[in-house]
Design a protein around this motif. Structure first.
Motif, PDB file in Angstrom:
ATOM      1  N   ASP A  21       0.859  -1.186   0.000  1.00  0.00           N
ATOM      2  CA  ASP A  21       0.000   0.000   0.000  1.00  0.00           C
ATOM      3  C   ASP A  21       0.895   1.236   0.000  1.00  0.00           C
ATOM      4  OD1 ASP A  21      -1.646   2.154   0.538  1.00  0.00           O
ATOM      5  OD2 ASP A  21      -2.285   1.450   2.509  1.00  0.00           O
ATOM      6  N   GLN A  52      -3.199   2.979  -4.401  1.00  0.00           N
ATOM      7  CA  GLN A  52      -4.243   3.348  -3.457  1.00  0.00           C
ATOM      8  C   GLN A  52      -3.776   4.471  -2.555  1.00  0.00           C
ATOM      9  OE1 GLN A  52      -5.060   0.719   0.059  1.00  0.00           O
ATOM     10  NE2 GLN A  52      -3.691  -0.724  -0.985  1.00  0.00           N
ATOM     11  N   VAL A  57      -8.721   2.161  -3.544  1.00  0.00           N
ATOM     12  CA  VAL A  57      -7.807   1.413  -4.409  1.00  0.00           C
ATOM     13  C   VAL A  57      -8.252   1.598  -5.855  1.00  0.00           C
ATOM     14  CG1 VAL A  57      -6.872  -0.869  -4.972  1.00  0.00           C
ATOM     15  CG2 VAL A  57      -7.447  -0.305  -2.595  1.00  0.00           C
ATOM     16  N   SER A 118     -11.545  -4.352  -1.077  1.00  0.00           N
ATOM     17  CA  SER A 118     -11.130  -3.160  -0.343  1.00  0.00           C
ATOM     18  C   SER A 118     -12.349  -2.414   0.174  1.00  0.00           C
ATOM     19  CB  SER A 118     -10.309  -2.232  -1.249  1.00  0.00           C
ATOM     20  OG  SER A 118     -11.159  -1.629  -2.219  1.00  0.00           O
TER      21      SER A 118
END
Length: 272
Positions: A21, A52, A57, A118
């Motif tokens: 991430d 993201q 995302v 997500s």
């Protein structure tokens, strides 16, 4: 690999196998922060690169399965981790490659967070990979940690009450031979209840912390539990300690302003 306890002369090593991430709130970044904050040594094998931030995302690129397996094997062969946390896997090939590698070394203490979608609704695992996850990786685990949506997907029915969480945790444990912690964060109310089944059921209840900063809670909790197992705590104590850490990380981030969306936790609450 070592058993679920600290080895002489070094901190316990926890290997996180998950996606990256770039905004730092979830995935590998949350895993390594959590392990480090709790006094463990964090190693990492990346399964995917995501695009993201706190708003969501927008893209996912999975790494080749052989490259993922090679990362895992390199850590297992040299660092001999005391526990492993698995998050985003994504594809059938990655699931099978990780499972084959873990079988070759002995699975040890594995905590798996079955990341599926997500918060913004982006699919994080291929549909056909869900069955591979159940068949290949769940039986190697000490604990799986589905939230309500993930538990419902695994069982093929809604899980919408605490009583249904009780039944879901027991059924998933009996089906796959690993303990199951069903997380109830998506239920309404002033209290938060998670249900663990490990041959018997136990509920973990706490006050809900009202905040918009909850990015990476699932990653953080599963990594915290894995770290506590690596220190040698029994499963129920490891879950309780992991939840306590996560709640403190949420509380410490309540008034933080990082990003304009669903902000991250503060993974170092003792330094807040």
């Amino acid at each position: 690999m070592n058993a679920c306890n600290e080895s002489a002369g070094r901190p316990p090593v926890v290997l996180a196998i998950a996606g990256s991430d770039p905004s730092g709130g979830a995935g590998i970044q949350a895993d390594t922060k959590t392990v480090s904050a709790l006094g463990g040594y964090a190693a990492a094998a990346v399964t995917a690169v995501t695009v993201q931030n706190t708003r969501g995302v927008t893209a996912v690129e999975y790494l080749p399965a052989g490259l993922v397996a090679a990362q895992v094997e390199a850590v297992l062969d040299d660092l001999r981790p005391d526990a492993i946390k698995i998050g985003m896997t994504g594809t059938v090939a990655i699931v099978r490659a990780v499972a084959d590698t873990l079988r070759g070394y002995g699975s040890g203490c594995v905590v798996l967070d079955p990341v599926a979608v997500s918060t913004s609704g982006k699919a994080l695992i291929e549909e056909e990979a869900v069955a591979a996850l159940c068949d290949e990786l769940f039986p190697l685990c000490r604990l799986i940690t589905p939230n309500l949506h993930e538990a419902a997907r695994l069982l093929g029915r809604p899980v919408t009450t605490i009583e249904e969480m009780d039944r879901a945790a027991e059924e998933l444990t009996r089906r796959y031979g690993c303990a199951c912690l069903v997380k109830g964060g998506h239920l309404a109310g002033d209290r938060m209840t998670d249900v663990l089944y490990d041959g018997g059921a136990v509920r973990f209840d706490s006050e809900r912390i009202v905040t918009g900063n909850l990015h990476g809670t699932g990653c953080t909790l599963s990594s915290a539990i894995a770290t506590q197992l690596a220190f040698g705590l029994p499963l129920r104590e490891a879950v309780a300690a992991g939840k306590d850490y996560m709640n403190r990380a949420i509380a410490a981030a309540r008034d933080m302003h990082i990003g304009s969306g669903n902000g991250p936790l503060w993974h170092f609450p003792d330094r807040h």
